[in-house]
Design an enzyme around this catalytic site. Structure first.
Site, PDB file in Angstrom:
ATOM      1  CG  ASP A 185      -2.043  -0.925   1.185  1.00 29.49           C
ATOM      2  OD1 ASP A 185      -2.054  -1.794   0.293  1.00 29.49           O
ATOM      3  OD2 ASP A 185      -2.942  -0.823   2.040  1.00 29.49           O
ATOM      4  CG  HIS A 357       1.913  -0.124   4.483  1.00 27.24           C
ATOM      5  ND1 HIS A 357       1.594  -1.132   5.354  1.00 27.24           N
ATOM      6  CD2 HIS A 357       0.774   0.620   4.314  1.00 27.24           C
ATOM      7  CE1 HIS A 357       0.324  -1.032   5.710  1.00 27.24           C
ATOM      8  NE2 HIS A 357      -0.195   0.018   5.101  1.00 27.24           N
TER       9      HIS A 357
END
Length: 404
Positions: A185, A357
């Site tokens: 992400d 992430h």
């Protein structure tokens, strides 16, 4: 121009196009909305409770982007060389004058957003309330009965199967044993200006660092992009697409989506899709809500804008690691998670989708530390691929091969 993307388990033949295909009635409605703009009041969408009976199928259409040209990034223009493979990426941004201010909630009254609002069938958007924040700045759950969870609110109950049958279930796991659905992400991880705080510390880990690592290890991933990051660093997004990763939306400014009005949800999704389209030439059919914060109201809007919701069933919590933009979590706590998942690998009856992430130096270090070990114990594939998605974009000539 035709690009052949290759990898150990995935490849794609990509023909870049300048506009996403859309049904003629959608285009007609879109352009009609522009013609009516001066003489018609601005639309703020609303829905009626009685309209959400499970008797219809919610339409799904790719948004159309007017006055649009692809930003074909130069490999040398304003380049910074943090690429260990010698492929410098341009630092040139998209034309920011054509976009909302990055990292702010976009204007709901722009003609682009209003055009999309007028096309959505609001009769098929459930009437869930706009959530509020408590005094600590967190989402307020007071008064919500998560045991009944009438809105399939993931933040309250981890619900992944909508309560209305015209929206598909979220993708949140890999059903086949031994598969690791790779996702990152918050990208693209932007290079900081030399004078910015932490630039010396963070820039060596900014893109294309992770993409070089994934390429070296012959791994592909779903990448959930924040539109503001794409606008600032489109060459990184193009690099990832060219490498054969699955590009998805992660909103324009990363808000909890259930705290937004219907029009604000549209704006967050629209501008992210447009930035990705301009940077890469494709229009994603996948998205992930920030913090996983989604309910049937938000799902229905995203679905009608052409996107399927993807969540996860394992969270590394790497976003909280000690680093700029992170938190106070020690690396050993995340290490324990990965170690546990490796121990459990042989006894699992299904695969998994894991939340990671590309946020800062700490999250990239963690990925580079553990992915080789994960690869030796799992079949590491993009989350979309383990769910048999071979056409992740609205462009008909972008097709990824099946892995099963």
């Amino acid at each position: 121009m035709q690009i052949l993307l290759t990898g150990m388990v995935l490849s794609a033949t990509v023909q870049l196009v300048c506009a996403a295909p859309a049904p003629s009635n959608f285009l007609s409605d879109f352009f009609d909305s522009f013609k009516r703009e001066e003489s018609t009041e601005v639309t703020t969408p609303s829905i009626s409770q009685e309209s959400t009976a499970n008797t219809a199928f919610a339409p799904q259409t790719s948004p159309f982007f007017p006055d649009f040209e692809l930003a074909m990034s130069s490999p040398t223009e304003e380049a910074v060389r943090y690429d260990t493979q010698g492929k410098a990426l341009s630092r040139k941004s998209l034309d920011l004058k054509k976009y909302p201010e990055p990292w702010t909630l976009p204007d709901i009254y722009s003609p682009q957003v209003q055009a999309v609002i007028k096309v959505i069938d609001w009769n098929l958007v459930p009437d869930a309330p706009v959530r509020t924040f408590n005094g600590e700045g967190s989402i307020n759950f007071d008064g919500y009965d998560s045991s009944k969870d009438k809105d399939c609110w993931w933040s309250a109950s981890n619900c992944v199967s909508p309560k209305v049958d015209y929206i598909p279930d979220d993708l949140y796991t890999c059903s086949r044993k031994g598969e690791w659905g790779l996702t990152f992400d918050d990208g693209p991880f932007n290079v900081r200006e030399s004078g910015e705080l932490y630039a010396t510390q963070e820039n060596p880990f900014a893109e294309p660092e992770l993409y070089n690592f994934l390429e070296k290890n012959n791994l592909k991933s779903n990448l959930f992009y924040i539109g503001s990051n794409v606008a600032y660093y489109p060459a990184a997004a193009k690099r990832a697409f060219d490498d054969g990763h699955y590009i998805c939306s992660h909103t324009w400014s990363h808000p909890p989506m259930t705290t937004l009005t219907n029009a604000e949800v549209v704006a967050e999704l629209y501008w992210t899709l447009r930035a990705i389209k301009e940077a890469t030439g494709i229009t994603p059919r996948c998205w992930r809500p920030p913090q996983g914060d989604v309910d049937d109201r938000v799902r229905a809007i995203a679905w009608q804008m052409g996107m399927h919701t993807i969540l996860w069933d394992k969270d590394t919590e790497d976003w909280a690691l000690q680093a700029p933009g992170g938190g106070s979590l020690s690396p050993s706590q995340v290490d324990k998670k990965f170690s546990k998942w490796l121990r459990e690998a042989k006894s699992q009856t299904h695969g998994t989708i894991v939340l990671q992430h590309e946020l800062n130096s700490a999250t990239i270090r963690m990925a580079e530390k553990w992915l080789p070990k994960i690869k030796s114990n799992f079949k590491v594939v993009p989350a979309s691929a383990c769910n048999d998605v071979t056409q992740p974009y609205w462009e008909q000539d972008v097709v990824y091969p099946a892995i099963h």
